[in-house]
Write a protein that holds these residues in place. Structure first.
Motif, mmCIF file in Angstrom:
data_model
loop_
_atom_site.group_PDB
_atom_site.id
_atom_site.type_symbol
_atom_site.label_atom_id
_atom_site.label_comp_id
_atom_site.label_asym_id
_atom_site.label_seq_id
_atom_site.Cartn_x
_atom_site.Cartn_y
_atom_site.Cartn_z
ATOM 1 N N VAL A 145 -7.931 -4.434 3.697
ATOM 2 C CA VAL A 145 -7.017 -4.897 4.742
ATOM 3 C C VAL A 145 -6.099 -3.780 5.203
ATOM 4 O O VAL A 145 -5.896 -3.562 6.401
ATOM 5 C CB VAL A 145 -6.180 -6.095 4.234
ATOM 6 C CG1 VAL A 145 -5.006 -6.387 5.161
ATOM 7 C CG2 VAL A 145 -7.064 -7.320 4.093
ATOM 8 N N THR A 146 -5.510 -3.050 4.255
ATOM 9 C CA THR A 146 -4.533 -2.028 4.621
ATOM 10 C C THR A 146 -4.253 -1.125 3.439
ATOM 11 O O THR A 146 -4.619 -1.429 2.297
ATOM 12 C CB THR A 146 -3.219 -2.659 5.122
ATOM 13 O OG1 THR A 146 -2.370 -1.645 5.670
ATOM 14 C CG2 THR A 146 -2.490 -3.381 3.997
ATOM 15 N N ASP A 147 -3.589 -0.020 3.715
ATOM 16 C CA ASP A 147 -3.056 0.844 2.664
ATOM 17 C C ASP A 147 -1.589 0.518 2.451
ATOM 18 O O ASP A 147 -1.047 -0.423 3.050
ATOM 19 C CB ASP A 147 -3.263 2.323 3.033
ATOM 20 C CG ASP A 147 -2.790 2.645 4.443
ATOM 21 O OD1 ASP A 147 -1.773 2.069 4.881
ATOM 22 O OD2 ASP A 147 -3.436 3.458 5.121
ATOM 23 N N GLY A 148 -0.913 1.284 1.592
ATOM 24 C CA GLY A 148 0.469 0.977 1.256
ATOM 25 C C GLY A 148 1.420 1.053 2.424
ATOM 26 O O GLY A 148 2.295 0.192 2.597
ATOM 27 N N VAL A 149 1.287 2.074 3.256
ATOM 28 C CA VAL A 149 2.178 2.217 4.409
ATOM 29 C C VAL A 149 1.961 1.073 5.393
ATOM 30 O O VAL A 149 2.908 0.504 5.933
ATOM 31 C CB VAL A 149 1.960 3.581 5.096
ATOM 32 C CG1 VAL A 149 2.791 3.679 6.376
ATOM 33 C CG2 VAL A 149 2.339 4.717 4.147
ATOM 34 N N GLY A 150 0.707 0.725 5.624
ATOM 35 C CA GLY A 150 0.416 -0.404 6.502
ATOM 36 C C GLY A 150 0.995 -1.695 5.964
ATOM 37 O O GLY A 150 1.457 -2.549 6.724
ATOM 38 N N GLY A 151 0.972 -1.858 4.651
ATOM 39 C CA GLY A 151 1.568 -3.049 4.050
ATOM 40 C C GLY A 151 3.058 -3.134 4.313
ATOM 41 O O GLY A 151 3.586 -4.220 4.606
ATOM 42 N N ARG A 152 3.749 -2.001 4.225
ATOM 43 C CA ARG A 152 5.196 -1.998 4.509
ATOM 44 C C ARG A 152 5.457 -2.273 5.985
ATOM 45 O O ARG A 152 6.424 -2.962 6.342
ATOM 46 C CB ARG A 152 5.805 -0.666 4.080
ATOM 47 C CG ARG A 152 5.843 -0.480 2.564
ATOM 48 C CD ARG A 152 6.726 0.662 2.149
ATOM 49 N NE ARG A 152 6.172 1.959 2.499
ATOM 50 C CZ ARG A 152 5.331 2.648 1.748
ATOM 51 N NH1 ARG A 152 4.916 2.147 0.584
ATOM 52 N NH2 ARG A 152 4.881 3.829 2.115
ATOM 53 N N LEU A 153 4.616 -1.737 6.858
ATOM 54 C CA LEU A 153 4.747 -2.035 8.288
ATOM 55 C C LEU A 153 4.587 -3.529 8.540
ATOM 56 O O LEU A 153 5.351 -4.136 9.301
ATOM 57 C CB LEU A 153 3.693 -1.262 9.085
ATOM 58 C CG LEU A 153 3.881 0.245 9.262
ATOM 59 C CD1 LEU A 153 2.613 0.865 9.840
ATOM 60 C CD2 LEU A 153 5.069 0.540 10.164
ATOM 61 N N MET A 154 3.606 -4.120 7.894
ATOM 62 C CA MET A 154 3.343 -5.544 8.077
ATOM 63 C C MET A 154 4.530 -6.380 7.622
ATOM 64 O O MET A 154 4.972 -7.296 8.329
ATOM 65 C CB MET A 154 2.074 -5.934 7.322
ATOM 66 C CG MET A 154 1.651 -7.385 7.473
ATOM 67 S SD MET A 154 2.368 -8.472 6.211
ATOM 68 C CE MET A 154 1.583 -7.821 4.735
ATOM 69 N N LEU A 155 5.083 -6.082 6.445
ATOM 70 C CA LEU A 155 6.217 -6.847 5.932
ATOM 71 C C LEU A 155 7.413 -6.748 6.873
ATOM 72 O O LEU A 155 8.129 -7.727 7.109
ATOM 73 C CB LEU A 155 6.594 -6.349 4.537
ATOM 74 C CG LEU A 155 5.593 -6.675 3.413
ATOM 75 C CD1 LEU A 155 6.025 -6.003 2.122
ATOM 76 C CD2 LEU A 155 5.460 -8.174 3.223
ATOM 77 N N ARG A 156 7.626 -5.555 7.421
ATOM 78 C CA ARG A 156 8.743 -5.365 8.349
ATOM 79 C C ARG A 156 8.531 -6.179 9.616
ATOM 80 O O ARG A 156 9.465 -6.794 10.140
ATOM 81 C CB ARG A 156 8.880 -3.874 8.660
ATOM 82 C CG ARG A 156 10.232 -3.477 9.198
ATOM 83 C CD ARG A 156 10.525 -2.012 8.975
ATOM 84 N NE ARG A 156 9.506 -1.136 9.551
ATOM 85 C CZ ARG A 156 8.882 -0.176 8.868
ATOM 86 N NH1 ARG A 156 9.124 0.005 7.596
ATOM 87 N NH2 ARG A 156 7.986 0.584 9.457
ATOM 88 N N GLU A 157 7.304 -6.217 10.105
ATOM 89 C CA GLU A 157 7.026 -6.952 11.332
ATOM 90 C C GLU A 157 7.093 -8.462 11.123
ATOM 91 O O GLU A 157 7.570 -9.190 11.992
ATOM 92 C CB GLU A 157 5.661 -6.554 11.886
ATOM 93 C CG GLU A 157 5.631 -5.134 12.425
ATOM 94 C CD GLU A 157 4.302 -4.761 13.043
ATOM 95 O OE1 GLU A 157 4.216 -3.660 13.610
ATOM 96 O OE2 GLU A 157 3.348 -5.566 12.965
#
Length: 454
Positions: free
Chosen positions: A165-177
């Motif tokens: 689904v995503t890497d770690g940075v993408g996961g943080r972006l998702m949580l922020r959004e």
């Protein structure tokens, strides 16, 4: 592919959802195509490690959150992120393809903490339950989400996803959004299907060939496949090294030399690897690179991180020159980490070199990655910082990467998580490497503070 809505699975741990709420969703970007390079690399890792590499975690919910609120967040995320709607399909040769659904139904689990149970411990057990269950890449959505209620009120949320689904940075972006979704602008990044199409285009083929030329130069410096030494017991170990001394020394060296903190750490690693090997070969470091500096990938929630390859000859060099050379090698590694992993694997087989040589380096820090908090440490503070404590935490037969280090922040120290194939690198040698890195860091920090910046 059918509209998948699977019942809550049963297991033998006693963790079972009270109910599973169907959440309908729809979204743009549907289609089927090859995996992108980032997906392809993590897929090869999954196959090698015999794991779907679950990522995510659990956290407390804001007060007054309802189950309906969580369902709305899940529906929104499924609509916004095509990777949440992506499953695999395999062609006649067993090659995986990604297929993004236009609509479907996913289950939101609701768990009730049993009377007398500790809510946080129970939530952690739910999270572990999600990770332990097998994952069907073809039939399941790659997201598992569960609300944990305490006395009937939602209190915690566990979200676990497949690493595709995503890497770690993408996961943080998702949580922020998700937290600010009323203010979120439309997605603009290239989704994996679009990435795969670009990678097959003339521009993508040009990137592929240029990256492959860099990898060819690096791979030719690698040793042949290493002989293995069988040892009793589980083959693959994981350990943790908590070090205030390494944290403080790295801070001091970074400030005195005005050098990126990751470059400082990689230099310590390169010198320690060279000294311990004693064979005259250059040090090989495989940094995990967040490719979001590339056009179209800046804000995408997807798997775009890939390992680069950094080969640096630092034997006998003064520290500042070793750091300069490591910096140049690291810059090239970051530049050409956006590559076709299948092509690199084929090249390594052709050259008959050990693609698993060296150390994998995943700098996951968020607090001190760009700049350490606080003032530059003094020599007295470097001397006073506590030396690291090393402990082995896991031994298993399923493989990790052959030799890997994850670097994370903790207040005032680094947590280095080490993974090793003990048939290649025994535990005692890993611990010696960790302590050699720390000792070198303290030595160079004191030298720099006393001679370059008195």
């Amino acid at each position: 592919m059918p509209d998948t809505y699977l019942p809550a699975p049963a297991d033998t741990t006693g963790i079972r959802a009270t109910t599973r709420i169907p959440v309908r969703f729809s979204g743009d970007g549907a289609g089927t195509g090859p995996l992108s390079w980032g997906q392809r690399e993590i897929w090869l890792t999954m196959v090698r490690q015999r794991s779907w590499l679950p990522i995510g975690g659990w956290a407390a919910l804001p007060a007054a959150t309802t189950v309906e609120d969580v369902a709305a967040d899940l529906r929104w995320a499924m609509r916004r992120y095509p990777t949440f709607r992506t499953r695999l399909r395999f062609d006649a040769d067993g090659v995986p393809l990604q297929t993004v659904a236009a609509w479907g139904t996913i289950g939101l689990d609701v768990f009730d903490v049993p009377a007398g149970a500790d809510p946080e411990a129970y939530t952690a057990a739910v999270d572990a339950h999600y990770r332990a269950l097998d994952y069907d890449f073809v039939a399941e959505w790659p997201v598992r989400m569960g609300v944990v209620r305490v006395a009937g009120a939602p209190a915690y949320l566990s979200t676990v996803t497949c690493h595709l689904v995503t890497d770690g940075v993408g996961g943080r972006l998702m949580l922020r959004e998700v937290a600010a979704r009323s203010e979120t602008v439309p997605t603009t990044g290239l989704q994996p299907l679009e990435q795969a199409r670009w990678q097959a285009s003339p521009a993508g083929e040009k990137q592929r060939e240029k990256a492959l030329r860099h990898w060819d130069r690096m791979l030719r410096q690698l040793p042949p496949p290493a002989p293995l030494t069988e040892r009793p017991g589980p083959r693959h170990h994981r350990g943790e090294f908590h070090s205030a001394a390494l944290y403080t020394a790295t801070h001091a060296v970074s400030v005195v030399f005005d050098v990126d903190t990751s470059q400082v750490l990689m230099t310590f690693l390169a010198i320690a690897l060279t000294d311990l090997a004693g064979d005259g070969r250059p040090a090989v470091i495989r940094p995990m690179v967040d490719n979001r500096f590339r056009r179209g990938l800046g804000d995408v929630v997807a798997m775009v991180a890939q390992h680069g390859i950094c080969v640096t000859d630092v034997a006998g060099l003064p520290f500042d020159e070793a750091m300069r050379r490591t910096g140049i090698a690291a810059m090239l590694a970051y530049k050409w980490a956006y590559h076709d992993p299948a092509a690199v694997a084929t090249l390594s087989e052709t050259l008959d070199v050990d693609l698993e040589a060296g150390i994998w380096f995943n700098d996951r820090r968020t607090l001190s990655r760009q700049m350490f908090p606080g003032d530059k440490p003094t020599a007295e503070q470097v001397r006073a910082a506590a030396p690291g404590e090393f402990r082995w935490t896991v031994a298993q037969d399923d493989p990790f990467d052959p030799l890997n280090i994850d670097v994370d922040d903790e207040p005032g120290l680094f947590r280095l998580t080490w993974f090793t194939d003990t048939w290649r690198t025994p535990p005692a040698r890993v611990e010696a490497l960790a302590r050699a890195v720390e000792a070198l860091a303290v030595h160079e920090a004191l030298l720099a503070l006393e001679t370059r910046n008195p």
